[in-house]
Motif scaffolding. Structure first.
Motif, PDB file in Angstrom:
ATOM      1  N   PHE A 152      13.300  -2.989   1.078  1.00  0.00           N
ATOM      2  CA  PHE A 152      14.392  -2.170   1.158  1.00  0.00           C
ATOM      3  C   PHE A 152      14.768  -1.263  -0.159  1.00  0.00           C
ATOM      4  CE2 PHE A 152      18.201  -0.364   3.317  1.00  0.00           C
ATOM      5  CZ  PHE A 152      18.227   0.409   3.633  1.00  0.00           C
ATOM      6  N   GLY A 153      14.872  -2.233  -1.333  1.00  0.00           N
ATOM      7  CA  GLY A 153      15.653  -2.062  -2.310  1.00  0.00           C
ATOM      8  C   GLY A 153      14.554  -1.140  -3.651  1.00  0.00           C
ATOM      9  N   TRP A 154      13.487  -1.150  -2.938  1.00  0.00           N
ATOM     10  CA  TRP A 154      12.195  -0.166  -4.170  1.00  0.00           C
ATOM     11  C   TRP A 154      12.082   1.237  -3.255  1.00  0.00           C
ATOM     12  CZ3 TRP A 154      10.910   0.245  -8.469  1.00  0.00           C
ATOM     13  CH2 TRP A 154      10.214  -0.911  -9.419  1.00  0.00           C
ATOM     14  N   ALA A 155      12.192   1.139  -1.993  1.00  0.00           N
ATOM     15  CA  ALA A 155      12.274   2.234  -1.142  1.00  0.00           C
ATOM     16  C   ALA A 155      13.573   2.889  -1.028  1.00  0.00           C
ATOM     17  CB  ALA A 155      12.209   1.987  -0.014  1.00  0.00           C
ATOM     18  N   ARG A 156      14.267   2.297  -1.460  1.00  0.00           N
ATOM     19  CA  ARG A 156      15.720   3.922  -1.555  1.00  0.00           C
ATOM     20  C   ARG A 156      15.659   3.732  -3.130  1.00  0.00           C
ATOM     21  NH1 ARG A 156      21.475   4.229   1.490  1.00  0.00           N
ATOM     22  NH2 ARG A 156      20.207   4.661   3.043  1.00  0.00           N
ATOM     23  N   ASP A 157      15.249   2.937  -3.880  1.00  0.00           N
ATOM     24  CA  ASP A 157      15.184   3.169  -5.128  1.00  0.00           C
ATOM     25  C   ASP A 157      13.936   5.057  -5.250  1.00  0.00           C
ATOM     26  OD1 ASP A 157      14.268   4.015  -7.767  1.00  0.00           O
ATOM     27  OD2 ASP A 157      14.681   2.109  -8.859  1.00  0.00           O
ATOM     28  N   TYR A 158      13.054   4.667  -5.162  1.00  0.00           N
ATOM     29  CA  TYR A 158      12.091   5.897  -5.299  1.00  0.00           C
ATOM     30  C   TYR A 158      13.172   7.059  -3.941  1.00  0.00           C
ATOM     31  CZ  TYR A 158       9.128   3.811  -7.907  1.00  0.00           C
ATOM     32  OH  TYR A 158       8.353   3.538  -9.506  1.00  0.00           O
TER      33      TYR A 158
ATOM     34  N   THR B 174       1.076  -1.312   0.044  1.00  0.00           N
ATOM     35  CA  THR B 174      -0.070  -0.234   0.442  1.00  0.00           C
ATOM     36  C   THR B 174       0.965   1.133   0.308  1.00  0.00           C
ATOM     37  OG1 THR B 174      -2.149  -1.182   1.143  1.00  0.00           O
ATOM     38  CG2 THR B 174      -1.513   1.477   1.086  1.00  0.00           C
ATOM     39  N   ARG B 175       1.681   1.411   1.081  1.00  0.00           N
ATOM     40  CA  ARG B 175       2.731   2.213   0.436  1.00  0.00           C
ATOM     41  C   ARG B 175       3.564   2.442   0.152  1.00  0.00           C
ATOM     42  NH1 ARG B 175       5.455   2.507   6.637  1.00  0.00           N
ATOM     43  NH2 ARG B 175       6.165   4.853   5.757  1.00  0.00           N
ATOM     44  N   MET B 176       4.050   1.478  -0.993  1.00  0.00           N
ATOM     45  CA  MET B 176       4.915   1.733  -2.591  1.00  0.00           C
ATOM     46  C   MET B 176       3.451   2.004  -3.289  1.00  0.00           C
ATOM     47  SD  MET B 176       8.122   1.841  -2.846  1.00  0.00           S
ATOM     48  CE  MET B 176       8.620   1.947  -5.099  1.00  0.00           C
ATOM     49  N   PHE B 177       2.423   2.180  -3.771  1.00  0.00           N
ATOM     50  CA  PHE B 177       1.814   2.059  -4.505  1.00  0.00           C
ATOM     51  C   PHE B 177       2.209   3.799  -4.124  1.00  0.00           C
ATOM     52  CE2 PHE B 177      -2.819   3.250  -5.722  1.00  0.00           C
ATOM     53  CZ  PHE B 177      -2.347   3.222  -6.964  1.00  0.00           C
ATOM     54  N   ALA B 178       1.342   4.142  -3.498  1.00  0.00           N
ATOM     55  CA  ALA B 178       1.529   5.657  -2.912  1.00  0.00           C
ATOM     56  C   ALA B 178       2.350   6.402  -2.757  1.00  0.00           C
ATOM     57  CB  ALA B 178       1.013   5.703  -1.306  1.00  0.00           C
ATOM     58  N   LEU B 179       3.922   5.770  -3.220  1.00  0.00           N
ATOM     59  CA  LEU B 179       5.098   6.142  -3.240  1.00  0.00           C
ATOM     60  C   LEU B 179       4.872   6.890  -4.636  1.00  0.00           C
ATOM     61  CD1 LEU B 179       7.777   7.767  -3.009  1.00  0.00           C
ATOM     62  CD2 LEU B 179       8.260   4.938  -2.295  1.00  0.00           C
ATOM     63  N   ALA B 180       4.971   5.333  -4.825  1.00  0.00           N
ATOM     64  CA  ALA B 180       4.721   5.205  -6.903  1.00  0.00           C
ATOM     65  C   ALA B 180       3.837   6.590  -7.386  1.00  0.00           C
ATOM     66  CB  ALA B 180       4.778   4.270  -7.566  1.00  0.00           C
ATOM     67  N   THR B 181       2.844   6.123  -6.773  1.00  0.00           N
ATOM     68  CA  THR B 181       2.216   7.253  -7.634  1.00  0.00           C
ATOM     69  C   THR B 181       2.328   9.000  -7.288  1.00  0.00           C
ATOM     70  OG1 THR B 181       0.412   7.151  -5.686  1.00  0.00           O
ATOM     71  CG2 THR B 181       0.295   5.666  -7.697  1.00  0.00           C
TER      72      THR B 181
ATOM     73  N   LEU C 160       9.078  12.144  -1.289  1.00  0.00           N
ATOM     74  CA  LEU C 160      10.451  12.605  -0.473  1.00  0.00           C
ATOM     75  C   LEU C 160      10.466  11.844   0.604  1.00  0.00           C
ATOM     76  CD1 LEU C 160      13.101  12.532  -0.397  1.00  0.00           C
ATOM     77  CD2 LEU C 160      13.450  14.439   0.060  1.00  0.00           C
ATOM     78  N   PRO C 161       9.506  12.403   2.222  1.00  0.00           N
ATOM     79  CA  PRO C 161       9.133  11.974   3.251  1.00  0.00           C
ATOM     80  C   PRO C 161       8.106  10.652   3.192  1.00  0.00           C
ATOM     81  CG  PRO C 161       6.982  13.779   1.866  1.00  0.00           C
ATOM     82  CD  PRO C 161       8.423  14.179   1.567  1.00  0.00           C
ATOM     83  N   LEU C 162       7.116  10.459   2.093  1.00  0.00           N
ATOM     84  CA  LEU C 162       7.140   9.229   2.188  1.00  0.00           C
ATOM     85  C   LEU C 162       8.018   7.561   1.648  1.00  0.00           C
ATOM     86  CD1 LEU C 162       3.909   9.459   0.255  1.00  0.00           C
ATOM     87  CD2 LEU C 162       3.850   9.828   1.802  1.00  0.00           C
ATOM     88  N   ALA C 163       8.861   8.597   0.929  1.00  0.00           N
ATOM     89  CA  ALA C 163      10.221   7.406   0.665  1.00  0.00           C
ATOM     90  C   ALA C 163      10.997   7.042   2.098  1.00  0.00           C
ATOM     91  CB  ALA C 163      10.923   8.358  -0.344  1.00  0.00           C
ATOM     92  N   GLU C 164      11.032   8.761   2.637  1.00  0.00           N
ATOM     93  CA  GLU C 164      12.080   8.522   3.863  1.00  0.00           C
ATOM     94  C   GLU C 164      11.313   8.003   4.889  1.00  0.00           C
ATOM     95  OE1 GLU C 164      14.215  12.265   3.428  1.00  0.00           O
ATOM     96  OE2 GLU C 164      12.264  12.275   4.742  1.00  0.00           O
ATOM     97  N   ALA C 165      10.349   8.010   5.084  1.00  0.00           N
ATOM     98  CA  ALA C 165       9.269   7.586   6.226  1.00  0.00           C
ATOM     99  C   ALA C 165       8.926   5.670   5.920  1.00  0.00           C
ATOM    100  CB  ALA C 165       7.720   8.227   6.755  1.00  0.00           C
TER     101      ALA C 165
END
Length: 422
Positions: free
Chosen positions: A46-52, A8-15, A25-30
């Motif tokens: 973790f790789g996807w989070a750091r990528d974004y 859910t959080r990765m979808f929100a970050l990507a969109t 940025l704050p979504l990725a950091e969190a």
């Protein structure tokens, strides 16, 4: 701690990144912070989070932070596709340039090129080569541009994947052919002489070749602006300039050097039916059985193109008749697919195995039948080829002639079988 709802959080970050990097940025950091706080962290998540996270920094122009993240080992094991990692490092090289970290530009783009190679991405390799030159030119550091040129040349030379090597060579050629490129290099004078040697060798300008060699120009230097990264000997051999070839051989030019197609000077001379050059190279100890990226020896190339004098010279130099190309075809099998009955006969007289089978179980006779070469088939039959043999699909030579509607070959094979059966 509550489990991280990564999907859910990765979808929100990507969109969010697409419409507002500042909000992403704050979504990725969190997300990254919460993943690190968990007892165990999925390396892929973790790789996807750091990528974004890095992508957001790139979009926002926070370049120094993005470079720092790329250059610092992550706090936990992470997994990311080579394609994404390559893009991040290319972007990182741009961020390093924008942030004034000139010393890190080449390191980052070199890593991007290595990742493209690891991912078997030929087009990505070509683009990474050009991107590297574009970024390094903007640094204003001429030594960095030349170092990148040398790095790319070394990667092409070392690559075991010819498709990747060709793509990098194409990218390199596009750059170095640009007006004024040579003047950017600290080693411009040395390269100017090397490139002049190539031009003279290609054009058959013997006296100019002699002058340049006497001046100490490196004889086996490659020309990055020409297809295949040839040496002077490769260029002269391809164009059939026998006097220049002899001069280069007299100065110990490397007869084993190959272009990006893994073709030697002997391959190129035999391919173009420059028989005098073939003779010179054979006398100089050129490897008569070297294989190119298709698995073709010089004899393969000469045989199927009806280059009879080159075939004679290669056989006289001891060229092997049973080498196999990527399809398992010998020079005889390849010749049998073309209207070259005299070459087929010469190969058989030199001891070529008349029933050698390729990867599909096909003999030279089958190869002749399936390509409609009735004259080649006649030679093979006269020399004892067995028309009753079957390939891995269960087909005989006659089956192939019928399947491909080669009537002359089919008639020949039927008549031969009637005679054999009485």
């Amino acid at each position: 701690m509550t489990a991280v709802d990564f999907p859910t959080r990765m979808f929100a970050l990507a969109t969010t990144l697409e419409r507002s990097p500042a909000d992403a940025l704050p979504l990725a950091e969190a997300l990254e912070r919460d993943l690190l706080a968990a007892e165990t962290t999925d390396p892929l998540e973790f790789g996807w989070a750091r990528d974004y996270h890095i992508r957001a920094l790139y979009r926002l122009g926070r370049d120094a932070e993005g470079v720092a993240m790329l250059m610092t080992p992550p706090p936990r094991v992470m997994s990311i596709s080579t394609k994404n990692a390559a893009w991040l490092h290319s972007a990182g090289a741009e961020m390093a340039l924008r942030s004034g970290s000139k010393a890190q530009v080449r390191a980052l783009i070199a890593r991007a090129l290595a990742l493209r190679s690891a991912g078997d991405d030929a087009e990505g390799c070509r683009m990474a080569v050009g991107t590297g030159f574009a970024l390094l030119e903007r640094t204003g550091e001429a030594a960095e541009i030349e170092a990148w040129l040398e790095h790319v040349e070394a990667q092409i030379e070392a690559s075991e994947r010819r498709e990747l090597a060709r793509a990098m060579a194409e990218g390199l050629a596009e750059v170095v052919r640009a007006p004024g490129f040579l003047e950017l290099l600290p080693g411009a004078e040395r390269r100017r002489g090397e490139w002049a040697l190539h031009r003279a060798a290609q054009a058959g300008q013997l006296e100019e070749v002699r002058r340049l060699l006497a001046a100490g120009v490196r004889i086996d230097a490659r020309h990055p602006g020409w297809p295949g990264l040839p040496t002077a000997l490769l260029a002269a051999s391809f164009h059939g300039h026998a006097a220049v070839v002899a001069e280069l051989l007299g100065h110990a030019a490397d007869v084993r050097a190959v272009n990006v197609q893994e073709r030697t000077a002997l391959h190129l001379a035999a391919d173009q039916e420059h028989a005098q050059v073939v003779a010179l190279l054979c006398d100089a100890g050129a490897p008569v059985d070297a294989l190119d990226f298709h698995g073709h020896s010089p004899l393969h190339l000469a045989a199927w193109q009806d280059h009879r004098e080159s075939v004679r010279l290669l056989l006289g130099a001891g060229a092997a008749t049973e080498l196999r190309d990527v399809n398992g075809d010998t020079p005889l099998a390849l010749a049998a697919t073309e209207p070259v009955p005299e070459v087929v006969h010469a190969l058989c007289m030199a001891g070529a195995e008349i029933e050698a089978v390729n990867a599909s179980g096909q003999t030279p006779l089958m190869r002749a039948a399936m390509t409609g070469q009735a004259d080649a088939a006649a030679v093979l039959l006269a020399l004892g080829a067995d028309p009753s043999l079957r390939d891995h699909a269960g087909r005989t030579a006659l089956d192939w002639a019928r399947k491909e509607d080669h009537r002359a070959a089919a008639v020949l094979l039927r008549r031969h079988l009637r005679v054999v059966r009485g």
